[in-house]
Design a protein around this motif. Structure first.
Motif, PDB file in Angstrom:
ATOM      1  N   THR A  22     -14.357  -8.657  42.269  1.00 20.19           N
ATOM      2  CA  THR A  22     -15.018  -7.386  41.942  1.00 20.19           C
ATOM      3  C   THR A  22     -15.692  -6.787  43.171  1.00 20.19           C
ATOM      4  O   THR A  22     -15.629  -5.569  43.403  1.00 20.19           O
ATOM      5  CB  THR A  22     -16.058  -7.598  40.828  1.00 20.19           C
TER       6      THR A  22
ATOM      7  N   LYS B 154     -13.095  -5.250  45.360  1.00 23.71           N
ATOM      8  CA  LYS B 154     -12.654  -3.991  44.776  1.00 23.71           C
ATOM      9  C   LYS B 154     -13.651  -2.875  45.064  1.00 23.71           C
ATOM     10  O   LYS B 154     -13.269  -1.743  45.428  1.00 23.71           O
ATOM     11  CB  LYS B 154     -12.471  -4.164  43.258  1.00 23.71           C
ATOM     12  N   ILE B 155     -14.955  -3.173  44.921  1.00 24.09           N
ATOM     13  CA  ILE B 155     -15.992  -2.158  45.197  1.00 24.09           C
ATOM     14  C   ILE B 155     -15.944  -1.730  46.652  1.00 24.09           C
ATOM     15  O   ILE B 155     -16.062  -0.535  46.977  1.00 24.09           O
ATOM     16  CB  ILE B 155     -17.379  -2.714  44.833  1.00 24.09           C
ATOM     17  N   ASN B 156     -15.761  -2.690  47.551  1.00 21.05           N
ATOM     18  CA  ASN B 156     -15.689  -2.353  48.988  1.00 21.05           C
ATOM     19  C   ASN B 156     -14.495  -1.459  49.286  1.00 21.05           C
ATOM     20  O   ASN B 156     -14.580  -0.522  50.089  1.00 21.05           O
ATOM     21  CB  ASN B 156     -15.621  -3.627  49.815  1.00 21.05           C
ATOM     22  N   LEU B 157     -13.359  -1.765  48.673  1.00 19.72           N
ATOM     23  CA  LEU B 157     -12.171  -0.947  48.907  1.00 19.72           C
ATOM     24  C   LEU B 157     -12.364   0.466  48.358  1.00 19.72           C
ATOM     25  O   LEU B 157     -11.941   1.449  48.980  1.00 19.72           O
ATOM     26  CB  LEU B 157     -10.946  -1.607  48.250  1.00 19.72           C
ATOM     27  N   GLN B 158     -13.011   0.571  47.209  1.00 19.10           N
ATOM     28  CA  GLN B 158     -13.289   1.895  46.647  1.00 19.10           C
ATOM     29  C   GLN B 158     -14.292   2.656  47.516  1.00 19.10           C
ATOM     30  O   GLN B 158     -14.188   3.869  47.685  1.00 19.10           O
ATOM     31  CB  GLN B 158     -13.816   1.757  45.223  1.00 19.10           C
ATOM     32  N   SER B 159     -15.246   1.923  48.070  1.00 20.16           N
ATOM     33  CA  SER B 159     -16.248   2.562  48.942  1.00 20.16           C
ATOM     34  C   SER B 159     -15.603   3.140  50.181  1.00 20.16           C
ATOM     35  O   SER B 159     -16.022   4.184  50.691  1.00 20.16           O
ATOM     36  CB  SER B 159     -17.322   1.539  49.333  1.00 20.16           C
TER      37      SER B 159
ATOM     38  N   GLU C 100     -12.809   4.538  50.398  1.00 22.31           N
ATOM     39  CA  GLU C 100     -12.218   5.823  50.041  1.00 22.31           C
ATOM     40  C   GLU C 100     -13.279   6.884  49.779  1.00 22.31           C
ATOM     41  O   GLU C 100     -13.146   8.031  50.168  1.00 22.31           O
ATOM     42  CB  GLU C 100     -11.345   5.652  48.779  1.00 22.31           C
ATOM     43  N   LEU C 101     -14.371   6.477  49.125  1.00 24.43           N
ATOM     44  CA  LEU C 101     -15.405   7.435  48.744  1.00 24.43           C
ATOM     45  C   LEU C 101     -16.304   7.819  49.914  1.00 24.43           C
ATOM     46  O   LEU C 101     -16.724   8.967  50.028  1.00 24.43           O
ATOM     47  CB  LEU C 101     -16.251   6.865  47.588  1.00 24.43           C
TER      48      LEU C 101
ATOM     49  N   ASN D  27     -15.208  -7.958  53.463  1.00 27.52           N
ATOM     50  CA  ASN D  27     -14.110  -8.381  52.587  1.00 27.52           C
ATOM     51  C   ASN D  27     -13.564  -9.744  52.987  1.00 27.52           C
ATOM     52  O   ASN D  27     -13.250 -10.583  52.134  1.00 27.52           O
ATOM     53  CB  ASN D  27     -12.984  -7.343  52.602  1.00 27.52           C
TER      54      ASN D  27
END
Length: 358
Positions: free
Chosen positions: A171, A174-179, A181-182, A195
């Motif tokens: 999890t 996943k949050i790091n990968l989404q960050s 992008e954002l 990561n």
């Protein structure tokens, strides 16, 4: 047969006093112990409860409301004592009714002196074998129930570890990968480093769970190396002084033998850490080409082995039953010697049908 005559206790149930006295004298001459003579069915039941004979010689026709067949049903079913019928009646209807009480033999009057000890010894021997089988079946049923419970408990534990540890790591990635992008202004190198660290932690978690299920060194390096690792792990975790003695030899045992021995040592160390109140443990492993010998001894508080066996049969000690079952599956014999205040010694001896060179 392993029934010593001088140790066999016999209860005679015969309402003719002269016949009972004659039987008693014959039995004593053969070395049996006649604990008592009863003349009624109810008296026989009471004496079985009180005297615990090894076998009951029961006349079918008795005075009173209860005949020998009715008494034998209670003695056999409720008191688990073998009954041999002695009767002068060979009518089919009587014999058929007598069979329903599941007797261990019949002797028709008049009988010869040679018949009596033969029938008695066979009855006692058969009863001893059936008792052992019944106890084994009870232990097997208890073990099967507890194995299912332990299996579900272990599955639950692994599921929790996967969810709480590995799941959280994934999890976080996943949050790091989404960050990334954002928040494009965030340093990619720092996110990658974070990561990588999380992945490395996840790998260690997987290795730890895998080792807990089955150490790879048992398959790769063999029993001695796996036990040495287990001893070191136990010493580090519990503070026990765990010593392992093994004469290095270029051999590998059969996989089923190595697995059984490892699990027996693992269970023994777990029990010692939980209950023994010990500070020293000695594990010994050796073989003489024909047998493998494994021992685990501690200097703890010890226990009453009779109570331990009773608890194991009742399902209160799944570990003991598990060790005995593993020993049996490899054709071995597991003995547990202990006494209050004198520590405990667990010994396994099993045949080595094949030893594989490394």
């Amino acid at each position: 047969m392993t029934v010593p005559k001088n140790a066999a206790k016999v209860l005679i149930v015969e309402d003719e006093s002269i016949v009972a006295l004659d039987m008693e004298q014959q039995l004593r001459s053969f070395g049996y112990i006649v604990v008592a003579c009863a003349s009624t069915g109810q008296q026989a039941i009471n004496l079985v409860r009180e005297m615990a004979p090894d076998v009951v010689l029961m006349d079918i026709q008795l005075v009173g409301e209860m005949d020998g067949i009715a008494a034998a049903k209670i003695i056999g079913a409720d008191l688990h004592t073998p009954v041999v019928f002695i009767t002068s009646f060979d009518a089919k209807e009587i014999i058929d009714r007598a069979k329903l009480s599941q007797p261990y033999g019949f002797i028709l009057k008049p009988f010869t002196a040679r018949e009596l000890p033969l029938i008695i010894d066979m009855a006692i021997y058969k009863h001893q074998a059936e008792t052992k089988l019944r106890h084994s079946m009870e232990q097997l049923q208890t073990l099967s129930r507890r194995v299912l419970q332990v299996q579900e408990s272990e599955r639950r534990r692994i599921a929790i570890e996967l969810h709480d540890e590995l799941g959280q790591s994934l999890t976080a990635i996943k949050i790091n990968l989404q960050s990334a992008e954002l928040f494009k202004d965030q340093n990619p190198a720092e996110l990658n480093a974070e990561n990588i660290r999380i992945v490395e932690d996840a790998i260690q978690q997987i290795r730890r769970i895998s080792l807990a299920l089955r150490p790879s060194m048992l398959d790769d390096l063999g029993l001695a190396s796996a036990i040495r690792w287990l001893a070191d792990q136990t010493a580090t975790r519990t503070g026990l002084d765990v010593r392992f003695q093994f004469a290095p030899q270029a051999v590998r045992f059969l996989p089923e033998i190595e697995t059984a021995c490892f699990r027996i040592v693992q269970e023994a160390l777990t029990n010692i850490a939980k209950y023994a109140n010990a500070d020293e443990v000695l594990i010994e492993l050796r073989h003489d080409g024909e047998h493998l010998h494994l021992g685990v001894a501690d200097n703890g508080q010890g226990f009453d082995t009779a109570v331990m066996q009773k608890n194991a049969t009742q399902g209160k000690s799944i570990g003991i039953l598990g060790m005995q079952e593993r020993a049996m599956l490899i054709g071995g014999k597991l003995t547990i010697d202990s006494a209050i205040g004198q520590g405990c010694q667990i010994t396994l001896q099993c045949p080595l049908e094949l030893v594989l060179p490394t």
